[in-house]
Design a protein around this motif. Structure first.
Motif, PDB file in Angstrom:
ATOM      1  N   PHE A 137      -2.277 -12.279  -3.910  1.00  0.00           N
ATOM      2  CA  PHE A 137      -1.900 -10.871  -3.875  1.00  0.00           C
ATOM      3  C   PHE A 137      -0.891 -10.552  -2.774  1.00  0.00           C
ATOM      4  CE2 PHE A 137      -2.564  -6.549  -2.272  1.00  0.00           C
ATOM      5  CZ  PHE A 137      -2.177  -5.848  -3.393  1.00  0.00           C
ATOM      6  N   GLN A 138       0.189  -9.865  -3.150  1.00  0.00           N
ATOM      7  CA  GLN A 138       1.184  -9.360  -2.210  1.00  0.00           C
ATOM      8  C   GLN A 138       1.603  -7.980  -2.657  1.00  0.00           C
ATOM      9  OE1 GLN A 138       4.405 -12.116  -2.022  1.00  0.00           O
ATOM     10  NE2 GLN A 138       3.265 -13.579  -0.824  1.00  0.00           N
ATOM     11  N   GLU A 139       2.024  -7.157  -1.723  1.00  0.00           N
ATOM     12  CA  GLU A 139       2.408  -5.788  -2.057  1.00  0.00           C
ATOM     13  C   GLU A 139       3.689  -5.731  -2.891  1.00  0.00           C
ATOM     14  OE1 GLU A 139       2.312  -3.008   1.139  1.00  0.00           O
ATOM     15  OE2 GLU A 139       0.485  -3.881   1.953  1.00  0.00           O
ATOM     16  N   ASP A 140       4.653  -6.566  -2.574  1.00  0.00           N
ATOM     17  CA  ASP A 140       5.910  -6.570  -3.318  1.00  0.00           C
ATOM     18  C   ASP A 140       5.795  -7.571  -4.462  1.00  0.00           C
ATOM     19  OD1 ASP A 140       8.484  -6.493  -4.261  1.00  0.00           O
ATOM     20  OD2 ASP A 140       9.402  -6.570  -2.286  1.00  0.00           O
ATOM     21  N   LYS A 141       5.833  -7.085  -5.676  1.00  0.00           N
ATOM     22  CA  LYS A 141       5.612  -7.917  -6.857  1.00  0.00           C
ATOM     23  C   LYS A 141       6.861  -8.682  -7.296  1.00  0.00           C
ATOM     24  CE  LYS A 141       1.893  -4.929  -8.457  1.00  0.00           C
ATOM     25  NZ  LYS A 141       1.462  -4.680  -7.122  1.00  0.00           N
ATOM     26  N   ARG A 142       7.972  -8.496  -6.604  1.00  0.00           N
ATOM     27  CA  ARG A 142       9.212  -9.172  -6.987  1.00  0.00           C
ATOM     28  C   ARG A 142       9.244 -10.637  -6.567  1.00  0.00           C
ATOM     29  NH1 ARG A 142      13.716  -5.697  -4.252  1.00  0.00           N
ATOM     30  NH2 ARG A 142      12.221  -5.898  -2.556  1.00  0.00           N
ATOM     31  N   ASN A 144       6.874 -13.122  -6.920  1.00  0.00           N
ATOM     32  CA  ASN A 144       6.229 -14.114  -7.780  1.00  0.00           C
ATOM     33  C   ASN A 144       6.241 -13.697  -9.246  1.00  0.00           C
ATOM     34  OD1 ASN A 144       5.267 -15.933  -5.651  1.00  0.00           O
ATOM     35  ND2 ASN A 144       4.015 -14.187  -5.042  1.00  0.00           N
ATOM     36  N   ILE A 147       0.850 -13.373 -10.115  1.00  0.00           N
ATOM     37  CA  ILE A 147       0.083 -13.066  -8.915  1.00  0.00           C
ATOM     38  C   ILE A 147      -1.388 -13.190  -9.261  1.00  0.00           C
ATOM     39  CG2 ILE A 147      -0.496 -11.326  -7.193  1.00  0.00           C
ATOM     40  CD1 ILE A 147       2.329 -10.149  -7.679  1.00  0.00           C
ATOM     41  N   LYS A 149      -4.931 -12.564  -7.845  1.00  0.00           N
ATOM     42  CA  LYS A 149      -5.597 -11.823  -6.778  1.00  0.00           C
ATOM     43  C   LYS A 149      -6.985 -12.420  -6.534  1.00  0.00           C
ATOM     44  CE  LYS A 149      -6.727  -7.209  -5.236  1.00  0.00           C
ATOM     45  NZ  LYS A 149      -6.707  -5.783  -5.553  1.00  0.00           N
TER      46      LYS A 149
END
Length: 172
Positions: A137-142, A144, A147, A149
């Motif tokens: 999980f990362q805030e910026d989805k660009r 990967n 994702i 989680k």
């Protein structure tokens, strides 16, 4: 101190340029090579991460793992190479040949296994020429293409979910 701010601003600028011009590959090629980026400050559980290659049927010679630490001191691990902020120039470019060769290699899949928000790690993920990028999980989805989680410490759950998704995507 001024150079540190300039360096951070340059890396952010380069990161946004890479993310805005990123092309997503859409192929059903089987996974043959695997790259893993991890944060050595969070984990150094190399052996568990190597088992990801085993479940994806990737040969050991097609697996490359790099670690990044925010420590400015040279950190060496017997298993692979560890990089730090000194491997980036003041203008945000990479000045380490080994690190640049990792980014230039077109892995079939790249796994970004880190949870802390470290600018250099995000830059390494974005700059990689891997065909398919997976991360937790990362805030910026660009960053990967996929994702997963899961809790950072629960590598087994990550492996199970990864295997499920790459099987559905016909990658293995």
């Amino acid at each position: 101190m001024i150079l540190k701010g300039l360096k951070e601003k340059s890396i952010k600028k380069n990161l946004n340029l890479i993310l805005n011009s990123r092309e997503v590959y859409s192929s059903n090629n089987k996974i043959e090579s695997l790259g893993i980026i991890l944060n050595a400050d969070e984990t150094n559980d190399f052996e568990t991460l190597k088992t990801i290659a085993e479940i994806l049927n990737v040969r050991p010679n097609k697996l490359k793992i790099i670690a990044f630490t925010t420590s400015k001191k040279e950190v060496t691990y017997s298993w692979n190479v560890c990089f730090n902020p000194k491997d980036f120039t003041w203008n945000g470019k990479i000045n380490n040949i080994e690190l640049q060769s990792f980014l230039d290699k077109e892995f079939d899949i790249l796994i970004s296994y880190y949870s802390e928000d470290v600018l250099e790690l995000k830059y390494l993920t974005a700059a990689s020429k891997a065909k398919f990028k997976v991360g937790i999980f990362q805030e910026d989805k660009r960053f990967n293409d996929l994702i997963i989680k899961t809790e950072f410490k629960n590598i087994q759950a990550f492996k199970t979910e990864l295997l499920k998704y790459v099987t559905v995507l016909n990658k293995i």
